[in-house]
Design an enzyme around this catalytic site. Structure first.
Site, PDB file in Angstrom:
ATOM      1  N   VAL A  12       0.488  -1.316  19.851  1.00 33.22           N
ATOM      2  CA  VAL A  12       0.781  -2.162  19.186  1.00 33.22           C
ATOM      3  C   VAL A  12       1.396  -3.031  20.445  1.00 33.22           C
ATOM      4  O   VAL A  12       1.449  -4.150  20.414  1.00 33.22           O
ATOM      5  CB  VAL A  12       2.541  -1.916  18.379  1.00 33.22           C
ATOM      6  CG1 VAL A  12       3.276  -2.630  18.474  1.00 33.22           C
ATOM      7  CG2 VAL A  12       1.823  -0.629  17.074  1.00 33.22           C
ATOM      8  N   GLU A 152       5.809  -5.620  12.838  1.00 34.75           N
ATOM      9  CA  GLU A 152       4.311  -5.340  13.102  1.00 34.75           C
ATOM     10  C   GLU A 152       3.491  -4.573  11.609  1.00 34.75           C
ATOM     11  O   GLU A 152       4.137  -3.884  11.104  1.00 34.75           O
ATOM     12  CB  GLU A 152       3.198  -4.899  13.868  1.00 34.75           C
ATOM     13  CG  GLU A 152       3.586  -3.579  14.599  1.00 34.75           C
ATOM     14  CD  GLU A 152       2.718  -2.897  13.877  1.00 34.75           C
ATOM     15  OE1 GLU A 152       3.336  -1.375  13.823  1.00 34.75           O
ATOM     16  OE2 GLU A 152       2.267  -2.784  12.763  1.00 34.75           O
ATOM     17  N   PHE A 253      -7.449  -2.377  -0.305  1.00 37.24           N
ATOM     18  CA  PHE A 253      -6.980  -1.712  -0.133  1.00 37.24           C
ATOM     19  C   PHE A 253      -7.300  -0.452  -2.051  1.00 37.24           C
ATOM     20  O   PHE A 253      -6.565   0.366  -1.989  1.00 37.24           O
ATOM     21  CB  PHE A 253      -5.004  -1.528  -0.035  1.00 37.24           C
ATOM     22  CG  PHE A 253      -5.623  -1.246   1.383  1.00 37.24           C
ATOM     23  CD1 PHE A 253      -6.004  -2.796   1.892  1.00 37.24           C
ATOM     24  CD2 PHE A 253      -4.931  -0.487   1.976  1.00 37.24           C
ATOM     25  CE1 PHE A 253      -5.800  -2.784   3.451  1.00 37.24           C
ATOM     26  CE2 PHE A 253      -4.719  -0.387   3.662  1.00 37.24           C
ATOM     27  CZ  PHE A 253      -5.610  -1.243   3.798  1.00 37.24           C
ATOM     28  N   LEU A 254      -8.349  -1.058  -2.666  1.00 34.77           N
ATOM     29  CA  LEU A 254      -8.887  -0.089  -3.739  1.00 34.77           C
ATOM     30  C   LEU A 254     -10.226   0.700  -3.232  1.00 34.77           C
ATOM     31  O   LEU A 254     -10.936   0.813  -4.131  1.00 34.77           O
ATOM     32  CB  LEU A 254      -8.935  -0.677  -5.130  1.00 34.77           C
ATOM     33  CG  LEU A 254      -7.131  -2.021  -5.689  1.00 34.77           C
ATOM     34  CD1 LEU A 254      -8.053  -2.176  -6.875  1.00 34.77           C
ATOM     35  CD2 LEU A 254      -7.146  -0.080  -6.338  1.00 34.77           C
ATOM     36  N   HIS A 255     -10.955   1.174  -2.423  1.00 42.30           N
ATOM     37  CA  HIS A 255     -11.455   2.079  -1.988  1.00 42.30           C
ATOM     38  C   HIS A 255     -11.515   3.216  -1.819  1.00 42.30           C
ATOM     39  O   HIS A 255     -10.966   3.906  -1.299  1.00 42.30           O
ATOM     40  CB  HIS A 255     -12.071   1.403  -0.412  1.00 42.30           C
ATOM     41  CG  HIS A 255     -12.311   0.058  -0.492  1.00 42.30           C
ATOM     42  ND1 HIS A 255     -13.040  -0.698  -1.501  1.00 42.30           N
ATOM     43  CD2 HIS A 255     -11.592  -1.360   0.320  1.00 42.30           C
ATOM     44  CE1 HIS A 255     -13.251  -2.609  -0.914  1.00 42.30           C
ATOM     45  NE2 HIS A 255     -12.150  -1.874  -0.046  1.00 42.30           N
ATOM     46  N   CYS A 264      -0.051   5.161  10.787  1.00 43.28           N
ATOM     47  CA  CYS A 264       1.229   4.279  10.396  1.00 43.28           C
ATOM     48  C   CYS A 264       1.342   5.070   8.801  1.00 43.28           C
ATOM     49  O   CYS A 264       2.248   5.834   8.498  1.00 43.28           O
ATOM     50  CB  CYS A 264       0.603   3.672   9.915  1.00 43.28           C
ATOM     51  SG  CYS A 264       0.341   2.345  11.729  1.00 43.28           S
ATOM     52  N   LYS A 267       3.038   8.342   8.273  1.00 44.22           N
ATOM     53  CA  LYS A 267       4.401   9.130   8.973  1.00 44.22           C
ATOM     54  C   LYS A 267       5.161   7.610   8.671  1.00 44.22           C
ATOM     55  O   LYS A 267       6.112   8.690   8.024  1.00 44.22           O
ATOM     56  CB  LYS A 267       4.207   8.234  10.941  1.00 44.22           C
ATOM     57  CG  LYS A 267       5.333   8.124  11.808  1.00 44.22           C
ATOM     58  CD  LYS A 267       5.351   7.923  12.451  1.00 44.22           C
ATOM     59  CE  LYS A 267       4.196   6.557  13.156  1.00 44.22           C
ATOM     60  NZ  LYS A 267       5.628   5.300  12.895  1.00 44.22           N
TER      61      LYS A 267
HETATM   62  C1  UDX Z   1      -2.092   0.365   7.943  1.00 41.10           C
HETATM   63  C2  UDX Z   1      -1.248  -1.009   7.810  1.00 41.10           C
HETATM   64  O1  UDX Z   1      -2.120  -1.548   6.878  1.00 41.10           O
HETATM   65  C3  UDX Z   1      -0.871  -2.145   8.934  1.00 41.10           C
HETATM   66  O2  UDX Z   1      -0.073  -3.073   7.652  1.00 41.10           O
HETATM   67  C4  UDX Z   1       0.032  -1.357   9.739  1.00 41.10           C
HETATM   68  O3  UDX Z   1       0.769  -2.051  10.262  1.00 41.10           O
HETATM   69  C5  UDX Z   1      -0.147  -0.180  10.280  1.00 41.10           C
HETATM   70  O4  UDX Z   1      -0.482   0.948   9.040  1.00 41.10           O
HETATM   71  P1  UDX Z   1      -4.182   1.164   9.779  1.00 41.10           P
HETATM   72  O5  UDX Z   1      -3.011   3.024   9.961  1.00 41.10           O
HETATM   73  O6  UDX Z   1      -4.065   0.527  11.370  1.00 41.10           O
HETATM   74  O7  UDX Z   1      -3.251  -0.374   9.265  1.00 41.10           O
HETATM   75  O8  UDX Z   1      -4.941   0.866   8.841  1.00 41.10           O
HETATM   76  P2  UDX Z   1      -5.450   0.760   7.119  1.00 41.10           P
HETATM   77  O9  UDX Z   1      -7.008  -0.687   7.603  1.00 41.10           O
HETATM   78  O10 UDX Z   1      -4.712   0.373   6.415  1.00 41.10           O
HETATM   79  O11 UDX Z   1      -5.913   2.405   6.366  1.00 41.10           O
HETATM   80  C6  UDX Z   1      -5.192   2.849   6.948  1.00 41.10           C
HETATM   81  C7  UDX Z   1      -5.941   4.323   5.855  1.00 41.10           C
HETATM   82  O12 UDX Z   1      -6.419   3.879   4.772  1.00 41.10           O
HETATM   83  C8  UDX Z   1      -7.345   4.556   6.388  1.00 41.10           C
HETATM   84  O13 UDX Z   1      -7.278   5.642   6.938  1.00 41.10           O
HETATM   85  C9  UDX Z   1      -8.768   4.273   6.066  1.00 41.10           C
HETATM   86  O14 UDX Z   1      -9.656   4.892   5.798  1.00 41.10           O
HETATM   87  C10 UDX Z   1      -7.839   4.232   4.914  1.00 41.10           C
HETATM   88  N1  UDX Z   1      -8.236   3.572   4.006  1.00 41.10           N
HETATM   89  C11 UDX Z   1      -8.215   1.565   3.740  1.00 41.10           C
HETATM   90  C12 UDX Z   1      -8.148   4.201   2.011  1.00 41.10           C
HETATM   91  O15 UDX Z   1      -8.923   5.085   1.965  1.00 41.10           O
HETATM   92  N2  UDX Z   1      -8.955   2.800   1.714  1.00 41.10           N
HETATM   93  C13 UDX Z   1      -8.723   1.541   1.894  1.00 41.10           C
HETATM   94  O16 UDX Z   1      -9.204   0.888   0.340  1.00 41.10           O
HETATM   95  C14 UDX Z   1      -7.721   1.265   2.337  1.00 41.10           C
END
Ligand code: UDX
Length: 435
Positions: A12, A152, A253-255, A264, A267
């Site tokens: 960050v 952030e 975020f629907l994968h 993040c 936690k």
């Molecule tokens: C996340 C938030 O997106 C971000 O806004 C915040 O500031 C920090 O935490 P990050 O953890 O870096 O960011 O990655 P992100 O792309 O959000 O993915 C988080 C987890 O979710 C990963 O393990 C990823 O594989 C999983 N994920 C994400 C899915 O399983 N499916 C999805 O559709 C999206």
């Protein structure tokens, strides 16, 4: 523009410091870790983050960005102090604020003029009051300061883009002077009309948790829908596509996958629950998302064991991908960790390849065999498991894979391979909701 000190040069702090310099501010990134500062001074970036090297060097060369191991001096020389140190998970899910409060102490002791103290780190609701109290107690009453919560929303792997072109900037402050200072700091974003939410400190702190926890809920939700798809022979990608065209849901975020990881979501969801429990208000939906996520990681192990007729002892399993997601070297809470633990406990031989996270996982599991290419990792493997959606695995040459492995068995935990192609090449396979 403003003179800024960013305290903490991790994911960050370093991205935020470089971004704030790119906005035209004079930024000192300070850290108590002299080794990390020396690396940065020698033009080395200690973390893998696409585009970070370029933006750091651009601003160092322009004289807007510098690095220092002298936190106290950086504080004294600046108008705005960003707190960007780590807030790791502490006891019973609450955040460990020791690093944040240590920076607050340093600020209190070096408050030589009016400053705006701005917390960028993700901190539990109410932390702002603790920071303000600590600074007030340590500084002399004549020197004024204001406090801002400026959480952030950076995703690892796209953090630079997320900083320079954010969906929104959240500013939690208690007076206009502090807000005006932040308008100067983020002037380019104000000019290009990025949504700026000005609110109270505690509201800003909650926005961060509410946003992250919702994203985690969304992921666990689609993972559980995928598990139903497994049982009824439905295609979760068609389900998520049809859901996503509804503007209220959105396709993002629907994968479905092996469960969320990273520093993040795991936690922040626990920290929010810890806060809710203290307040005596429930948070059943987020609790459910955490439980579902744990089960999802366990489900990936169960899927692989089923593919291997519940016997991997003495077998070679190749894992492609170790990072918690693509475009990062971060393995924190990665689903690959549970997979490796279970396989080693069942006396399997574990071969691994990840384009950038190999070294980090080798530090955690000395017994794994690390390879520098997917081809070498899968040689003579009894089963292959794709754990991270790196692009080089999306285009995997299945004919070549078939030649290299001992048995054509594959678990695609990220749903990045095509079922028809797998069948055409004679693979036995499983995935997440795409029977
Ligand atoms: C996340 C938030 O997106 C971000 O806004 C915040 O500031 C920090 O935490 P990050 O953890 O870096 O960011 O990655 P992100 O792309 O959000 O993915 C988080 C987890 O979710 C990963 O393990 C990823 O594989 C999983 N994920 C994400 C899915 O399983 N499916 C999805 O559709 C999206």
């Amino acid at each position: 523009m403003k003179k800024i000190a960013v305290i903490g040069t991790g994911y960050v702090g370093l991205v935020s410091g470089a971004g704030l310099a790119d906005f035209g501010n004079a930024v000192i990134c300070a850290d108590i870790d002299a080794d990390k500062i020396n690396l940065l001074k020698n033009s080395e970036i200690p973390i893998y983050e696409p585009g970070l090297k370029e933006i750091v060097f651009r601003n160092v060369n322009a004289g807007r960005l510098s690095f220092s191991n002298n936190v106290n001096k950086a504080i004294k020389d600046s108008d705005v102090i960003f707190i960007a140190v780590g807030t790791p998970e502490g006891e019973n899910g609450a955040s460990d604020l020791s690093a944040v409060l240590e920076v607050a102490r340093a600020i209190g002791e070096n408050l030589n003029d009016y400053k705006v103290i701005c917390t960028k780190s993700t901190v539990p609701i109410g932390t702002g009051l603790q920071i303000m109290d600590k600074i007030s107690k340590l500084s002399n009453s004549s020197t004024k300061f204001d406090y801002v919560s400026n959480p952030e929303f950076l995703r690892e792997g796209s953090a630079v883009k997320d900083f320079l072109w954010p969906d929104r900037v959240v500013i939690g402050a208690s007076n206009q002077r502090a807000i005006d200072m932040m308008k100067e700091v983020y002037r380019p974003l104000y000019i290009n009309e990025t949504p700026i939410i000005e609110t109270t400190i505690q509201t800003a702190e909650l926005i961060k948790y509410a946003s992250n926890a919702f994203l985690a809920v969304k992921i666990s939700y689609i993972n559980e829908i995928a598990n139903i798809c497994d049982e009824i022979d439905a295609d979760v990608h068609v389900v998520s596509k049809a859901m996503g065209v509804d503007g209220r849901i959105s396709p993002k975020f629907l994968h479905p996958g092996p469960g969320f990881g990273g520093s993040c979501f795991p936690k922040d969801t626990k920290a929010l629950i810890s806060t809710a429990n203290e307040l005596g208000s429930g948070l059943e939906v987020v609790n459910g998302a955490i439980r579902a996520n744990k089960r999802q990681k366990e489900r990936m192990v169960a899927k692989l064991m089923k593919l291997m007729s519940n016997d991997v002892s003495g077998k070679t399993i190749a894992l492609l991908g170790l990072a918690f997601k693509a475009q990062t070297d971060d393995i924190r809470e990665s689903p690959a960790i549970e997979m490796i633990e279970s396989l080693l406990a069942s006396n399997a031989t574990v071969n691994v390849f990840d384009p950038v996270a190999n070294a980090n996982m080798k530090k955690k599991f000395n017994q794994i065999n690390v390879f520098e290419s997917w081809e070498d990792a899968v040689k003579e493997a009894d089963c292959v498991a794709i754990m991270t959606e790196w692009n080089e695995f999306r285009g995997l040459d299945l004919a070549k894979l078939k030649e290299l492995v001992k048995s054509p068995i594959i678990l695609d935990s990220r749903n990045i391979l095509n079922n028809d192609t797998l069948e055409r090449h004679g693979f036995t396979y499983d995935n997440v909701g795409r029977k």
